[in-house]
Design a protein around this motif. Sequence first.
Motif, short mmCIF file in Angstrom:
data_model
loop_
_atom_site.label_atom_id
_atom_site.label_comp_id
_atom_site.label_asym_id
_atom_site.label_seq_id
_atom_site.Cartn_x
_atom_site.Cartn_y
_atom_site.Cartn_z
N LEU A 49 35.39 44.01 28.03
CA LEU A 49 34.61 43.20 28.96
C LEU A 49 33.85 42.11 28.23
O LEU A 49 33.77 40.96 28.68
N VAL A 50 33.27 42.46 27.10
CA VAL A 50 32.48 41.49 26.34
C VAL A 50 33.38 40.40 25.74
O VAL A 50 33.06 39.21 25.79
N LYS A 51 34.52 40.79 25.20
CA LYS A 51 35.44 39.82 24.60
C LYS A 51 36.00 38.85 25.65
O LYS A 51 36.24 37.68 25.35
N ALA A 52 36.19 39.36 26.87
CA ALA A 52 36.77 38.51 27.91
C ALA A 52 35.84 37.38 28.30
O ALA A 52 36.29 36.34 28.83
N GLU A 53 34.54 37.53 28.04
CA GLU A 53 33.57 36.54 28.50
C GLU A 53 32.79 35.88 27.38
O GLU A 53 31.84 35.14 27.66
N SER A 54 33.15 36.15 26.12
CA SER A 54 32.34 35.61 25.03
C SER A 54 33.13 35.58 23.73
O SER A 54 34.25 36.08 23.65
N GLU A 55 32.50 35.01 22.70
CA GLU A 55 33.05 34.99 21.35
C GLU A 55 32.31 35.98 20.45
O GLU A 55 32.38 35.89 19.23
N VAL A 56 31.60 36.93 21.06
CA VAL A 56 30.85 37.91 20.29
C VAL A 56 31.79 38.72 19.40
O VAL A 56 32.83 39.20 19.85
N LYS A 57 31.44 38.86 18.13
CA LYS A 57 32.23 39.66 17.21
C LYS A 57 32.14 41.14 17.61
O LYS A 57 31.06 41.63 17.94
N THR A 58 33.27 41.83 17.62
CA THR A 58 33.28 43.24 18.03
C THR A 58 33.66 44.12 16.85
O THR A 58 34.67 43.89 16.18
N ILE A 59 32.84 45.14 16.63
CA ILE A 59 33.03 46.08 15.53
C ILE A 59 32.99 47.49 16.10
O ILE A 59 32.11 47.81 16.91
N HIS A 60 33.96 48.31 15.72
CA HIS A 60 33.98 49.69 16.20
C HIS A 60 33.80 50.64 15.02
O HIS A 60 34.51 50.54 14.02
N TYR A 61 32.85 51.55 15.16
CA TYR A 61 32.52 52.51 14.10
C TYR A 61 33.18 53.84 14.45
O TYR A 61 32.88 54.43 15.48
N VAL A 62 34.04 54.31 13.63
CA VAL A 62 34.89 55.51 13.74
C VAL A 62 36.28 55.08 14.24
O VAL A 62 36.48 54.76 15.42
N ALA A 63 37.21 55.04 13.31
CA ALA A 63 38.58 54.68 13.67
C ALA A 63 39.18 55.75 14.58
O ALA A 63 38.95 56.94 14.37
N PRO A 64 39.93 55.35 15.60
CA PRO A 64 40.59 56.35 16.45
C PRO A 64 41.61 57.13 15.64
O PRO A 64 42.24 56.59 14.72
N SER A 65 41.76 58.39 15.96
CA SER A 65 42.65 59.26 15.18
C SER A 65 44.11 59.05 15.60
O SER A 65 44.77 59.97 16.09
N VAL A 66 44.60 57.83 15.34
CA VAL A 66 45.98 57.52 15.71
C VAL A 66 46.98 58.30 14.89
O VAL A 66 48.15 58.44 15.26
N TRP A 67 46.53 58.82 13.75
CA TRP A 67 47.37 59.67 12.91
C TRP A 67 47.55 61.06 13.55
O TRP A 67 48.40 61.83 13.12
N ALA A 68 46.73 61.36 14.56
CA ALA A 68 46.79 62.67 15.21
C ALA A 68 47.50 62.62 16.55
O ALA A 68 48.29 63.51 16.88
N TRP A 69 47.20 61.59 17.35
CA TRP A 69 47.84 61.49 18.67
C TRP A 69 47.64 60.08 19.21
O TRP A 69 46.78 59.33 18.76
N ARG A 70 48.48 59.67 20.13
CA ARG A 70 48.47 58.36 20.76
C ARG A 70 48.39 57.23 19.73
O ARG A 70 47.43 56.48 19.67
N PRO A 71 49.43 57.06 18.92
CA PRO A 71 49.40 56.02 17.88
C PRO A 71 49.30 54.61 18.44
O PRO A 71 48.82 53.70 17.76
N GLY A 72 49.72 54.42 19.70
CA GLY A 72 49.65 53.08 20.30
C GLY A 72 48.24 52.60 20.53
O GLY A 72 48.03 51.41 20.84
N ARG A 73 47.25 53.48 20.39
CA ARG A 73 45.86 53.08 20.62
C ARG A 73 45.41 51.99 19.66
O ARG A 73 44.57 51.16 20.00
#
Length: 385
Positions: free
Chosen positions: A103-127
């Motif tokens: 939602l934020v990216k769709a309306e702004s140029e705010v830099k987005t940072i996510h803390y804790v990588a999703p465990s794509v090595w465990a399940w749902r690699p497409g995430r």
Amino acid sequence: MMLFLLAGEPSGDRLGAALMAGLKELRPDVEFRGVAGPLMQAQGMESLFPMDELSVMGIAEVLPKYPALRRRLQQAAMACLDWQPDALITIDSPDFSLRLAKLVKAESEVKTIHYVAPSVWAWRPGRAAKMARHIDHVLALLPFEPPYMEEAGMTCDFVGHPVVAEPIARRPEVEAFRAEHEIGEAPLILVLPGSRKSEVARLLPVFGETLRRVLAEKPEARVVLPAARPVASIVQEAVRRWPGTPIVIDPRDDARADEKKRAAFAAADIALAASGTVSLELAANATPMVIAYDMSWLSWQIMSRMARIDTVTLVNLIVGENLVPEFLGPACKAPDIAAALLKLVDDKPARLKQLAAMNSTMMKLGKDGEAPGLRAARSVLSVLG
């Protein structure tokens, strides 16, 4: 510098608080807004709404609360967009966090940072690829995660796991804890049923029956439960029916709850814990463990079919060997869990193997290096230039 942070559960609150402390050390002019738990609030941030409202896990568990979660999502997005911070930093809670970033990216140029990588090595690699549409940078807790994020198109730094920086109770504290609760030299079983209301309500009956069986074989043993604040009332009510007069550490009415929890972790001989990052806290304290977890039938059917690994315990994953027993989903049955706990009490070689795996895990997660919160802060500042 202005940063909008969002945490959705106690583990994220701990990460966020350490990150905030690191950022304040490196950039004293930093200003925070967002959604926070008590630890982040103690670092100086007022929460937009109670973080506990986001602490829901499991597909079937989320559905009844979806309308309320949707309203909170819109509220958080509007608050971020109105403020126009230098970055939005979402911490774990990926279902809510990544929707907010979108939602934020769709309306702004705010830099987005996510803390804790999703465990794509465990399940749902497409995430990872889906996440890369809205996330610029990732702070990873595990050393093998950055390549997965970078392959999807995001930058990523391994910043270490916060468990390596958490204080460990020393021998005098352990002895004082045992003396205060008249435990003496009795075996001490640490019980950790989780921090979310849905998981705790599901696990407590199983854990109670498990302990009934264990104490029938080891009547001299004592039980201690450090309750998470959001579920303390549920825990207190449940243990009234448990054998052995369990010791409950309740943060609602005990100013020394954190101190006692640290002492309980270090004093315990073995632990029964819900699946999650608590397994690393036990590893940091060299406490042998058995892991058990259950969820709704629908959630289990979906998640078990998506799994790409045969263990969910991080100690097992990091050392590459399943040394910590697990009882998940349909296998989360009291007789089997009790047998595993009793075996761990009596089988010294099994305990020693677990302890060696725990030490190896801690070193790989950054023990003896720079504090993860400070490393994460450096990574954020490098991304923001």
